[in-house]
Design a protein around this motif. Structure first.
Motif, PDB file in Angstrom:
ATOM      1  N   LEU A   1       0.825  -1.216   0.000  1.00 39.36           N
ATOM      2  CA  LEU A   1       0.000   0.000   0.000  1.00 39.36           C
ATOM      3  C   LEU A   1       0.855   1.260   0.000  1.00 39.36           C
ATOM      4  N   LEU A   2       2.118   1.092   0.343  1.00 39.54           N
ATOM      5  CA  LEU A   2       3.032   2.233   0.290  1.00 39.54           C
ATOM      6  C   LEU A   2       3.758   2.289  -1.057  1.00 39.54           C
ATOM      7  N   ILE A   3       4.371   1.156  -1.426  1.00 41.67           N
ATOM      8  CA  ILE A   3       5.298   1.187  -2.562  1.00 41.67           C
ATOM      9  C   ILE A   3       4.571   1.406  -3.893  1.00 41.67           C
ATOM     10  N   LEU A   4       3.504   0.678  -4.133  1.00 41.59           N
ATOM     11  CA  LEU A   4       2.850   0.822  -5.444  1.00 41.59           C
ATOM     12  C   LEU A   4       2.237   2.208  -5.630  1.00 41.59           C
ATOM     13  N   PRO A   5       1.498   2.724  -4.646  1.00 44.82           N
ATOM     14  CA  PRO A   5       1.042   4.105  -4.809  1.00 44.82           C
ATOM     15  C   PRO A   5       2.211   5.086  -4.979  1.00 44.82           C
ATOM     16  N   ALA A   6       3.296   4.901  -4.226  1.00 45.92           N
ATOM     17  CA  ALA A   6       4.431   5.829  -4.361  1.00 45.92           C
ATOM     18  C   ALA A   6       4.996   5.770  -5.782  1.00 45.92           C
ATOM     19  N   MET A   7       5.042   4.569  -6.353  1.00 52.55           N
ATOM     20  CA  MET A   7       5.545   4.460  -7.725  1.00 52.55           C
ATOM     21  C   MET A   7       4.654   5.199  -8.702  1.00 52.55           C
ATOM     22  N   MET A   8       3.356   5.077  -8.497  1.00 50.32           N
ATOM     23  CA  MET A   8       2.441   5.733  -9.415  1.00 50.32           C
ATOM     24  C   MET A   8       2.443   7.250  -9.234  1.00 50.32           C
ATOM     25  N   VAL A   9       2.684   7.688  -7.999  1.00 49.44           N
ATOM     26  CA  VAL A   9       2.855   9.120  -7.783  1.00 49.44           C
ATOM     27  C   VAL A   9       4.087   9.586  -8.559  1.00 49.44           C
ATOM     28  N   ALA A  10       5.139   8.781  -8.513  1.00 51.11           N
ATOM     29  CA  ALA A  10       6.362   9.125  -9.238  1.00 51.11           C
ATOM     30  C   ALA A  10       6.077   9.203 -10.734  1.00 51.11           C
ATOM     31  N   LEU A  11       5.342   8.231 -11.244  1.00 51.99           N
ATOM     32  CA  LEU A  11       5.013   8.220 -12.676  1.00 51.99           C
ATOM     33  C   LEU A  11       4.222   9.476 -13.030  1.00 51.99           C
ATOM     34  N   ASN A  12       3.277   9.781 -12.176  1.00 51.67           N
ATOM     35  CA  ASN A  12       2.448  10.968 -12.342  1.00 51.67           C
ATOM     36  C   ASN A  12       3.286  12.245 -12.396  1.00 51.67           C
ATOM     37  N   ASN A  13       4.426  12.210 -11.678  1.00 53.65           N
ATOM     38  CA  ASN A  13       5.309  13.377 -11.653  1.00 53.65           C
ATOM     39  C   ASN A  13       6.365  13.334 -12.751  1.00 53.65           C
ATOM     40  N   GLY A  14       6.227  12.388 -13.651  1.00 51.71           N
ATOM     41  CA  GLY A  14       7.148  12.358 -14.780  1.00 51.71           C
ATOM     42  C   GLY A  14       8.419  11.555 -14.555  1.00 51.71           C
ATOM     43  N   ILE A  15       8.491  10.785 -13.464  1.00 50.84           N
ATOM     44  CA  ILE A  15       9.672   9.955 -13.236  1.00 50.84           C
ATOM     45  C   ILE A  15       9.465   8.616 -13.953  1.00 50.84           C
ATOM     46  N   GLN A  16      10.533   8.145 -14.580  1.00 49.68           N
ATOM     47  CA  GLN A  16      10.385   6.918 -15.353  1.00 49.68           C
ATOM     48  C   GLN A  16      10.313   5.703 -14.430  1.00 49.68           C
ATOM     49  N   ILE A  17       9.243   4.917 -14.536  1.00 50.33           N
ATOM     50  CA  ILE A  17       9.185   3.714 -13.709  1.00 50.33           C
ATOM     51  C   ILE A  17       9.118   2.449 -14.536  1.00 50.33           C
ATOM     52  N   TYR A  18       8.946   2.596 -15.847  1.00 47.01           N
ATOM     53  CA  TYR A  18       8.969   1.410 -16.705  1.00 47.01           C
ATOM     54  C   TYR A  18      10.236   1.429 -17.540  1.00 47.01           C
ATOM     55  N   ASP A  19      10.794   0.254 -17.799  1.00 45.94           N
ATOM     56  CA  ASP A  19      11.991   0.217 -18.635  1.00 45.94           C
ATOM     57  C   ASP A  19      11.601   0.100 -20.106  1.00 45.94           C
ATOM     58  N   ASP A  20      12.605  -0.083 -20.963  1.00 54.46           N
ATOM     59  CA  ASP A  20      12.344  -0.063 -22.407  1.00 54.46           C
ATOM     60  C   ASP A  20      11.394  -1.165 -22.855  1.00 54.46           C
ATOM     61  N   GLN A  21      11.449  -2.297 -22.152  1.00 53.30           N
ATOM     62  CA  GLN A  21      10.567  -3.398 -22.557  1.00 53.30           C
ATOM     63  C   GLN A  21       9.160  -3.249 -21.989  1.00 53.30           C
ATOM     64  N   GLY A  22       8.914  -2.175 -21.293  1.00 54.95           N
ATOM     65  CA  GLY A  22       7.579  -1.980 -20.735  1.00 54.95           C
ATOM     66  C   GLY A  22       7.412  -2.636 -19.372  1.00 54.95           C
ATOM     67  N   GLY A  23       8.480  -3.306 -18.863  1.00 57.13           N
ATOM     68  CA  GLY A  23       8.400  -3.880 -17.516  1.00 57.13           C
ATOM     69  C   GLY A  23       8.727  -2.796 -16.495  1.00 57.13           C
ATOM     70  N   LEU A  24       8.480  -3.114 -15.232  1.00 55.28           N
ATOM     71  CA  LEU A  24       8.837  -2.159 -14.194  1.00 55.28           C
ATOM     72  C   LEU A  24      10.345  -2.075 -14.060  1.00 55.28           C
TER      73      LEU A  24
END
Ligand code: TRP
Length: 450
Positions: free
Chosen positions: A267-290
């Motif tokens: 409940l902490l890590i996944l929302p934090a990752m999506m907040v990061a994505l929302n802020n323009g930080i790259q969370i997926y790699d070139d193959q589309g994986g995390l």
């Protein structure tokens, strides 16, 4: 032969120590990222089933054997043996467990060292020591070696202080703090934009993934790693439990705590990752994986904290304090495995055994640091994917096939009156004889032929 054995002074002390061992990087980092890359709730669902159906019975095998023998894994397994062949097997499994856990500690200390470096970096940010902070956040041999060694020294310091005055005392202080920090961080992250997308990714299942063999493998590996199984950690903690305690209930509580904290960390890590994505930080790699493994925690999250300005410094500090605490209460349980063996069979003091073993493991860590690209993933995979479940298989064989039922029942009945009529005794013996070994074998066969 040896000094009097340590014992946990209370049920709370044991619960904190054992859940401290179980709750570690595996929960706060491994579980959420595994869930994110394996279909979110589909992984969660599989994991819950495996944790209760497979990991809990295996945990009980170690706790029961440990408390019965009141000894380290080698002595304990040899003591259960009924023939020269099973004695030899006991010695082999006990030693293999010690070697495996030492290698696990050697990579765990490296990652924990990063957590400490980032924790200090957040502190340095707060006081405005920018240059120091950026050094701390830049990967480098000096930084990595230094913090690995510092972390090992902390681990040694706690363990040599003893079962009651080291392990139990520190786990009882640190585990409640961990829960408080975790909950506070979740409450904060939930207020940020994008957090709800994270919850969706986590809690809405992609059921097309449930039948995936990769998912099953990851979930089993995760469950074994998370409950610290197969290497004698839980066996040795079990050996410090008083004969007055109810083992099936204690094991159940440790399993529940471990699962609860892993699920909560999601409940902490996944929302934090999506907040990061929302802020323009790259969370997926070139193959589309995390962004995989180490990159996630030490690239994505710090970038997020930095964007959050002054609040981010505090949040970053709290987060890496959380990670460091989780690591330390786990690492001490790893060092205890070979240490108890040396103390009990070689008549060395805890202090000497701790320093010698800790230094030896630190040397292995440094070898990995200096050959990181070649060795790190290799050591992780050999120990956690191959060795740990295989040893778990043999622990199940000892509890299910080599030790006789009456002996086991007599042990459980201490602290659990009437156990022979209870649920546990109706189900567990069958599980540990058949289901656990077969399930582990099945996953291996898949792994080898996949
Ligand atoms: N369970 C801990 C975690 O989730 C790590 C751990 C502690 C461990 N002791 C162990 C893993 C023994 C394997 C074996 O991070």
């Amino acid at each position: 032969m040896s000094a009097p054995r340590g014992e946990f002074s209370s049920r709370f002390g044991f619960l904190m120590a054992a859940s401290g061992s179980a709750v570690g990087l595996g929960n706060i980092w491994g579980f959420p990222t595994n869930a994110a890359s394996n279909g979110g709730a589909a992984f969660l669902f599989t994991y819950l089933i495996l944790a209760f159906a497979l990991a809990y019975p295996a945990l009980m095998a170690e706790l029961i054997i440990g408390r019965h023998a009141k000894a380290n894994a080698v002595t304990a397994l040899r003591g259960l043996s009924t023939s020269p062949a099973s004695r030899a097997l006991g010695t082999t499994v006990g030693f293999a467990g010690m070697i495996t856990v030492s290698f696990i500690l050697s990579f765990y200390a490296i990652v924990s060292g990063w957590m400490m470096a980032y924790m200090l970096a957040a502190g340095a940010d707060i006081v405005g020591a920018d240059a120091f902070s950026s050094w701390l956040q830049t990967p480098g041999l000096t930084r990595d070696s230094l913090f690995t060694v510092v972390f090992m020294m902390l681990t040694i310091a706690v363990v040599v202080a003893g079962v009651k005055h080291g392990i139990e005392k520190w786990a009882s202080r640190l585990m409640p703090s961990l829960v408080v920090i975790l909950v506070a961080l979740i409450a904060y992250v939930m207020t940020l934009d994008g957090a709800m997308d994270g919850l969706r990714l986590y809690l809405v299942p992609d059921f097309s993934r449930v039948a995936d063999t990769g998912l099953l493998l990851s979930a089993m590996g995760q469950a074994f790693f998370s409950l610290s199984l197969g290497v004698g950690t839980m066996l040795i903690y079990g050996s410090y439990i008083s004969k007055r305690e109810n083992l099936p209930a204690l094991g159940g509580m440790v399993t529940l705590l471990d699962i609860a904290i892993a699920v909560t960390a999601g409940l902490l890590i996944l929302p934090a990752m999506m907040v990061a994505l929302n802020n323009g930080i790259q969370i997926y790699d070139d193959q589309g994986g995390l962004v995989a493994g180490p990159g996630l925690i030490i690239a994505v999250l710090p970038a997020l904290f930095e964007q959050m300005g002054s609040a981010g410094m505090l949040v970053g500090l709290a987060f890496f304090v959380l990670m460091t605490i989780a690591s330390l209460t786990s690492s001490i349980s790893m060092l205890e495995v070979p240490l108890s063996y040396m103390v009990e069979t070689r008549s060395v003091s805890r202090r000497k055994a701790g320093v010698v073993l800790g230094a030896g493991i630190a040397v292995i860590s440094l070898i990995i640091v200096f050959n990181f690209n070649v060795l790190f993933d290799l050591v992780v995979s050999l120990t956690t994917e191959y060795s740990q479940p295989l040893l778990g298989f043999f622990f199940a064989i000892f509890a299910g096939w080599i030790w006789n039922r009456n002996g086991i029942l007599a042990e459980i009945k201490q602290g659990c009156e009437g156990a022979e009529h209870g649920m546990f005794w109706r189900i567990w013996p069958f599980y540990i004889r058949f289901i656990c070994p077969l399930a582990i074998l099945a996953v291996y066969v898949q792994m080898l032929f996949a």
